[in-house]
Design a protein around this motif. Structure first.
Motif, short mmCIF file in Angstrom:
data_model
loop_
_atom_site.label_atom_id
_atom_site.label_comp_id
_atom_site.label_asym_id
_atom_site.label_seq_id
_atom_site.Cartn_x
_atom_site.Cartn_y
_atom_site.Cartn_z
N PHE A 5 -19.05 13.09 -28.78
CA PHE A 5 -18.86 12.32 -27.57
C PHE A 5 -19.89 11.22 -27.37
CE2 PHE A 5 -16.90 16.39 -26.25
CZ PHE A 5 -15.63 15.90 -25.97
N GLY A 6 -20.75 10.98 -28.32
CA GLY A 6 -21.86 10.06 -28.12
C GLY A 6 -21.44 8.66 -27.69
N TYR A 7 -20.23 8.27 -28.02
CA TYR A 7 -19.79 6.91 -27.72
C TYR A 7 -19.30 6.72 -26.30
CZ TYR A 7 -15.26 9.06 -28.44
OH TYR A 7 -14.18 9.88 -28.36
N LEU A 8 -19.12 7.78 -25.56
CA LEU A 8 -18.56 7.65 -24.22
C LEU A 8 -19.64 7.37 -23.18
CD1 LEU A 8 -16.04 10.60 -24.28
CD2 LEU A 8 -15.52 8.18 -24.46
N ASN A 9 -19.27 6.66 -22.15
CA ASN A 9 -20.21 6.39 -21.05
C ASN A 9 -20.41 7.62 -20.20
OD1 ASN A 9 -20.49 3.68 -21.74
ND2 ASN A 9 -18.65 3.11 -20.59
N ARG A 10 -21.64 7.89 -19.85
CA ARG A 10 -21.95 9.02 -18.97
C ARG A 10 -21.91 8.57 -17.53
NH1 ARG A 10 -22.42 14.28 -19.73
NH2 ARG A 10 -24.38 14.52 -18.68
N SER A 11 -21.27 9.35 -16.69
CA SER A 11 -21.29 9.05 -15.26
C SER A 11 -22.19 10.08 -14.60
CB SER A 11 -19.88 9.14 -14.69
OG SER A 11 -19.94 9.07 -13.29
N LYS A 12 -23.13 9.60 -13.80
CA LYS A 12 -24.06 10.52 -13.16
C LYS A 12 -23.40 11.31 -12.04
CE LYS A 12 -28.07 7.73 -14.28
NZ LYS A 12 -29.12 6.88 -13.81
N ASN A 13 -22.24 10.86 -11.58
CA ASN A 13 -21.59 11.50 -10.44
C ASN A 13 -20.55 12.53 -10.83
OD1 ASN A 13 -23.13 9.91 -8.72
ND2 ASN A 13 -21.65 8.25 -8.80
N VAL A 14 -20.41 12.85 -12.11
CA VAL A 14 -19.42 13.83 -12.54
C VAL A 14 -19.88 15.22 -12.15
CG1 VAL A 14 -18.19 14.80 -14.53
CG2 VAL A 14 -18.69 12.37 -14.47
N THR A 15 -18.97 16.01 -11.58
CA THR A 15 -19.25 17.40 -11.24
C THR A 15 -18.34 18.28 -12.07
OG1 THR A 15 -17.58 17.46 -9.50
CG2 THR A 15 -19.82 16.79 -8.84
N LEU A 16 -18.64 19.57 -12.12
CA LEU A 16 -17.77 20.49 -12.85
C LEU A 16 -16.36 20.46 -12.27
CD1 LEU A 16 -17.15 22.67 -14.91
CD2 LEU A 16 -18.09 24.35 -13.31
N GLU A 17 -16.28 20.52 -10.95
CA GLU A 17 -14.96 20.51 -10.30
C GLU A 17 -14.19 19.24 -10.65
OE1 GLU A 17 -12.97 21.46 -5.97
OE2 GLU A 17 -15.12 21.09 -6.09
N GLY A 18 -14.86 18.09 -10.58
CA GLY A 18 -14.23 16.82 -10.92
C GLY A 18 -13.81 16.77 -12.38
N ALA A 19 -14.68 17.26 -13.27
CA ALA A 19 -14.38 17.27 -14.70
C ALA A 19 -13.17 18.15 -15.00
CB ALA A 19 -15.60 17.75 -15.49
N LEU A 20 -13.12 19.34 -14.37
CA LEU A 20 -11.98 20.24 -14.57
C LEU A 20 -10.69 19.58 -14.09
CD1 LEU A 20 -13.57 23.64 -13.46
CD2 LEU A 20 -12.93 22.98 -15.78
#
Length: 199
Positions: A5-20
């Motif tokens: 996944f190294g090429y993807l942008n990280r979002s600081k606001n991602v939560t487990l609930e949001g990711a699921l």
């Protein structure tokens, strides 16, 4: 197959609930990246309790995430925050433990189970008042015969009942109880030899 996944942008606001939610609704790669990176260390720790070979462990970790991502819609998302976190970790741990057991079964490296009864083993009380570091505990567990380590992990760490262990390993639940007792006896002996000497 290994997730990268190294090429993807990280979002600081991602939560487990949001990711699921994003994984289930949109098969979102960013959500998968978040889950993989957040829980990789936890899953490898679960797998390494069963499998000693690093290559096999890495493969099992990736299989765990592949299976988890395929079945995210089946995960019963209850609560939020720490409650959701705990239930999701438990769900991942069960997948990892089951895949580890499947690998051990396929390698047929488990010692043959002898016909034992609970009356053959005296119960042992373990009262370790000292604080042990995680690596000390893992070293002690490595000193157990494979079947004892497997049953100890399933019962004491993963929270399986003896009936569930019996079904997983195709053994009577009384045999699971006996091996758990033997594992505790052996751990006590190993603990005494390793940590009580010289005190």
């Amino acid at each position: 197959m290994k997730y990268r996944f190294g090429y993807l942008n990280r979002s600081k606001n991602v939560t487990l609930e949001g990711a699921l939610d994003s994984c289930v609704q949109k098969d979102d790669e960013r959500g998968k990246e978040f889950i993989y990176k957040k829980y990789y260390g936890y899953v490898i720790a679960v797998v390494m309790r069963y499998v000693k070979n690093e290559y096999d462990a890495e493969e099992l970790v990736n299989e765990t995430f592949i299976k988890a991502f395929k079945n995210l819609s089946k995960f019963n998302k209850i609560g939020e925050g720490e409650v959701l976190e705990k239930s999701f970790r438990g769900w991942l741990a069960r997948i990892a433990a089951n895949l580890s057991i499947d690998l051990l079964r396929s390698q047929k490296s488990m010692v043959a189970l002898e016909d034992v009864g609970e009356h053959d083993v005296k119960p042992v009380m373990i009262n370790a008042t000292d604080k042990l570091y995680a690596e000390d505990i893992l070293k002690l567990l490595e000193g157990l015969p494979e079947i004892q380590r497997l049953i100890f992990n399933l019962y004491e760490v993963e929270g399986y009942a003896h009936e569930e262990i019996g079904k997983l390993l195709n053994i009577p639940d009384s045999t699971s109880r006996t091996y758990l007792t033997r594992a505790k006896q052996k751990l006590r002996k190993l603990y005494t030899e390793q940590f009580a000497v010289g005190r």
